[in-house]
Design a protein around this motif. Structure first.
Motif, mmCIF file in Angstrom:
data_model
loop_
_atom_site.group_PDB
_atom_site.id
_atom_site.type_symbol
_atom_site.label_atom_id
_atom_site.label_comp_id
_atom_site.label_asym_id
_atom_site.label_seq_id
_atom_site.Cartn_x
_atom_site.Cartn_y
_atom_site.Cartn_z
ATOM 1 N N GLY A 327 -20.547 -26.647 -3.611
ATOM 2 C CA GLY A 327 -20.171 -27.091 -4.557
ATOM 3 C C GLY A 327 -19.705 -28.748 -4.487
ATOM 4 O O GLY A 327 -19.962 -29.745 -4.878
ATOM 5 N N VAL A 328 -20.571 -29.278 -3.485
ATOM 6 C CA VAL A 328 -20.601 -30.841 -2.923
ATOM 7 C C VAL A 328 -22.100 -31.848 -3.688
ATOM 8 O O VAL A 328 -21.893 -32.599 -3.132
ATOM 9 C CB VAL A 328 -21.000 -30.941 -1.420
ATOM 10 C CG1 VAL A 328 -19.970 -30.058 -0.561
ATOM 11 C CG2 VAL A 328 -21.987 -30.336 -0.855
ATOM 12 N N LYS A 329 -22.564 -30.845 -4.409
ATOM 13 C CA LYS A 329 -23.419 -31.615 -4.975
ATOM 14 C C LYS A 329 -23.596 -31.001 -6.671
ATOM 15 O O LYS A 329 -23.455 -29.887 -6.579
ATOM 16 C CB LYS A 329 -25.286 -31.853 -4.669
ATOM 17 C CG LYS A 329 -25.942 -32.788 -5.118
ATOM 18 C CD LYS A 329 -27.415 -32.006 -4.053
ATOM 19 C CE LYS A 329 -28.445 -32.689 -5.496
ATOM 20 N NZ LYS A 329 -29.976 -33.516 -4.013
ATOM 21 N N LYS A 330 -23.380 -32.109 -7.210
ATOM 22 C CA LYS A 330 -23.668 -31.778 -8.763
ATOM 23 C C LYS A 330 -24.899 -32.521 -9.418
ATOM 24 O O LYS A 330 -24.849 -33.534 -9.221
ATOM 25 C CB LYS A 330 -22.415 -31.767 -9.570
ATOM 26 C CG LYS A 330 -21.204 -30.541 -9.095
ATOM 27 C CD LYS A 330 -20.111 -30.874 -10.019
ATOM 28 C CE LYS A 330 -18.762 -29.836 -8.992
ATOM 29 N NZ LYS A 330 -19.332 -28.463 -9.562
ATOM 30 N N GLY A 395 -13.267 -43.273 -19.950
ATOM 31 C CA GLY A 395 -13.356 -42.829 -21.592
ATOM 32 C C GLY A 395 -15.340 -42.279 -21.440
ATOM 33 O O GLY A 395 -15.788 -42.625 -22.504
ATOM 34 N N PHE A 396 -15.830 -42.455 -20.347
ATOM 35 C CA PHE A 396 -17.084 -42.078 -20.460
ATOM 36 C C PHE A 396 -16.693 -40.503 -20.791
ATOM 37 O O PHE A 396 -16.481 -39.216 -20.347
ATOM 38 C CB PHE A 396 -18.024 -42.192 -18.778
ATOM 39 C CG PHE A 396 -17.790 -43.456 -18.004
ATOM 40 C CD1 PHE A 396 -18.640 -43.995 -18.264
ATOM 41 C CD2 PHE A 396 -17.148 -44.346 -17.288
ATOM 42 C CE1 PHE A 396 -18.794 -45.489 -18.050
ATOM 43 C CE2 PHE A 396 -17.410 -45.271 -16.984
ATOM 44 C CZ PHE A 396 -18.118 -45.768 -17.081
ATOM 45 N N ILE A 397 -18.421 -40.471 -21.047
ATOM 46 C CA ILE A 397 -19.143 -39.464 -21.527
ATOM 47 C C ILE A 397 -20.243 -38.835 -21.072
ATOM 48 O O ILE A 397 -20.882 -39.159 -21.066
ATOM 49 C CB ILE A 397 -19.419 -38.933 -23.487
ATOM 50 C CG1 ILE A 397 -17.988 -40.203 -24.380
ATOM 51 C CG2 ILE A 397 -19.442 -38.337 -23.673
ATOM 52 C CD1 ILE A 397 -19.023 -40.027 -25.492
ATOM 53 N N TYR A 398 -20.257 -37.132 -20.427
ATOM 54 C CA TYR A 398 -20.525 -36.628 -19.442
ATOM 55 C C TYR A 398 -20.722 -35.300 -19.942
ATOM 56 O O TYR A 398 -19.652 -34.255 -20.733
ATOM 57 C CB TYR A 398 -20.128 -37.003 -18.228
ATOM 58 C CG TYR A 398 -19.325 -37.062 -17.678
ATOM 59 C CD1 TYR A 398 -19.051 -35.285 -17.034
ATOM 60 C CD2 TYR A 398 -18.232 -36.940 -17.642
ATOM 61 C CE1 TYR A 398 -17.634 -34.756 -16.713
ATOM 62 C CE2 TYR A 398 -16.387 -37.024 -17.584
ATOM 63 C CZ TYR A 398 -16.503 -35.291 -16.576
ATOM 64 O OH TYR A 398 -15.782 -35.367 -16.520
ATOM 65 N N ARG A 399 -21.655 -34.900 -19.439
ATOM 66 C CA ARG A 399 -21.637 -32.695 -19.571
ATOM 67 C C ARG A 399 -22.025 -32.772 -17.826
ATOM 68 O O ARG A 399 -23.608 -33.118 -17.317
ATOM 69 C CB ARG A 399 -22.422 -33.261 -20.355
ATOM 70 C CG ARG A 399 -23.074 -31.339 -19.967
ATOM 71 C CD ARG A 399 -23.951 -30.810 -21.188
ATOM 72 N NE ARG A 399 -24.274 -29.639 -21.289
ATOM 73 C CZ ARG A 399 -24.905 -28.877 -22.277
ATOM 74 N NH1 ARG A 399 -25.985 -29.490 -23.371
ATOM 75 N NH2 ARG A 399 -25.422 -26.994 -22.089
ATOM 76 N N ASP A 400 -21.559 -31.786 -17.293
ATOM 77 C CA ASP A 400 -21.982 -31.084 -15.966
ATOM 78 C C ASP A 400 -23.341 -30.355 -15.943
ATOM 79 O O ASP A 400 -22.846 -29.345 -16.980
ATOM 80 C CB ASP A 400 -20.407 -30.387 -15.234
ATOM 81 C CG ASP A 400 -20.990 -30.133 -14.021
ATOM 82 O OD1 ASP A 400 -22.192 -29.778 -13.455
ATOM 83 O OD2 ASP A 400 -19.947 -29.388 -13.229
#
Length: 412
Positions: A327-330, A395-400
């Motif tokens: 979980g230290v890189k995405k 307010g940034f739009i993002y997706r993991d």
């Protein structure tokens, strides 16, 4: 009165004795790091230190020495069995025809050529081991020679059981538990049969090749619909018939299945901390310890590190998989406004331990927004909780997309 198990142990001891004319035993080493971590007496049986850097030499040695007068051996292998057969072809001055998957790491192909020299020829066939196996068997049926299975052969199983003989002699007794990686089941069935009820066997498979668990659940060997070849030394789609017969009474609770990414964390730790080079299959038994931490406390446990044939060109992939598992890189898809200062605003959201490992515009022609592929590394997985909260506030739009297999396959 002699029992079948007694006879098997005698045969395994005879096989181990004969091997001393070919190669020395591998060391059994107590590991202080793991022993302290788990409150147990943890030993590593270093099969990664055999002449071919895996235990496969044992089965090849035992089976081939029993075929006196045979001048041609044919085999299929993901790499380690191939090296064992090649080594023995040179030692016995016989010919070998070796089939390997096209996906076999170059390091294993080159080492096979080195061990066998002019006495062997290599055919690269199929993307998966089972396709390679079928091609090798067809070739042998048409042209002759002795087909030597990498695991589903009683002489091979007997040879692999010599691992247990050495463990018992080196430790001075049978251990409380032995942790065994499983591919086709040759070594795991041989070692488990040798120790019998004196030692609890724990069997470890990669998630993309869990053929023992599938067979035990079905009550008979079954063919997996898909095999992940990353753990190439254990990426087998169907356990052997003979090996399954020896393992059929195994409890499902004694079979541990680990994700391929998770195995990479042990490979990295063993390399960085202990200086031990393990291939993915060789790390299976060590990584499994954390799955049974409560069960092994105070016990004497032997982990068989089955192989060290690792191509260092794969190290970046191993590191990447380990980071993603921990979980230290995405990886994110970020919708970045196309206006002055937007990038600076994003950079200000990052914490002191956050590092941009990848930044790539995916659609540069967008008028109002641009999609950016981001790779972010950090020191602590909890940092991403803070990062995502700050992105939401700004307010940034993002997706993991870290765990999105489809997008990852095409974008990462």
């Amino acid at each position: 009165m002699s029992t079948g198990n007694d006879r098997f142990r005698d045969s395994a001891r005879a096989a181990e004795s004969a091997m001393r004319q070919v190669f020395p035993h591998t060391p059994l080493q107590r590991n202080a790091l793991l022993s302290d971590r788990f409150g147990a007496d943890i030993w590593l049986k270093r099969e990664d230190l055999s002449p071919v850097r895996s235990y496969k030499l044992r089965g090849a040695c035992n089976a081939m020495r029993k075929q006196a007068g045979q001048e041609l051996f044919v085999c299929a292998s993901a790499g380690n069995h191939a090296q064992g057969v090649a080594f023995m072809c040179q030692h016995l001055s016989v010919r070998g025809v070796i089939f390997m998957p096209v996906t076999t790491p170059q390091q294993k192909i080159q080492k096979t050529r080195m061990f066998g020299g002019e006495r062997i020829e290599i055919h690269l066939v199929g993307d998966y081991f089972d396709d390679t196996l079928a091609a090798a068997q067809d070739w042998c049926a048409q042209r002759g020679g002795y087909f030597l299975s990498p695991f589903d052969d009683l002489d091979v199983i007997e040879g692999q059981a010599s691992v247990a003989v050495e463990i018992e002699d080196q430790l001075g007794r049978a251990p409380d538990m032995v942790v065994l990686p499983v591919g086709g089941g040759g070594m795991s069935s041989g070692v488990a049969s040798y120790f019998g009820d004196r030692t609890r066997g724990l069997f470890v498979e990669p998630a993309g090749g869990a053929c023992l668990r599938a067979a035990l659940a079905a009550g008979h060997p079954v063919t997996l619909p898909h095999v992940d070849t990353f753990v190439d030394g254990a990426a087998v789609g169907r356990i052997g018939e003979k090996t399954y017969d020896l393992l059929r009474d195994t409890a499902l609770s004694d079979v541990i299945v680990l994700s391929e990414d998770r195995i990479c964390t042990t490979m990295i730790e063993m390399l960085n901390v202990e200086g031990i080079v393990l291939e993915p299959a060789g790390a299976l038994s060590v990584e499994a310890l954390s799955e049974m931490a409560s069960q092994i406390r105070g016990k004497t446990v032997v982990c068989v590190t089955s192989g060290g044939n690792f191509d260092f060109e794969r190290l970046p992939e191993v590191k990447e998989r380990a980071q993603r598992y921990l979980g230290v890189k995405k990886y994110l898809i970020l919708r970045l406004p196309q206006r002055p200062g937007a990038l600076r605003e994003f950079l200000e959201v990052l914490g002191p331990d956050d590092d941009i490992a990848r930044f790539e515009y995916l659609k540069k022609s967008a008028r109002n927004f641009g999609s950016v592929l981001l790779g972010i590394e950090t020191r602590d997985a909890d940092n991403f909780v803070r990062l995502f909260a700050h992105l939401d506030e700004a307010g940034f739009i993002y997706r993991d997309i870290t765990n999105d297999e489809t997008l990852s396959q095409f974008l990462i």
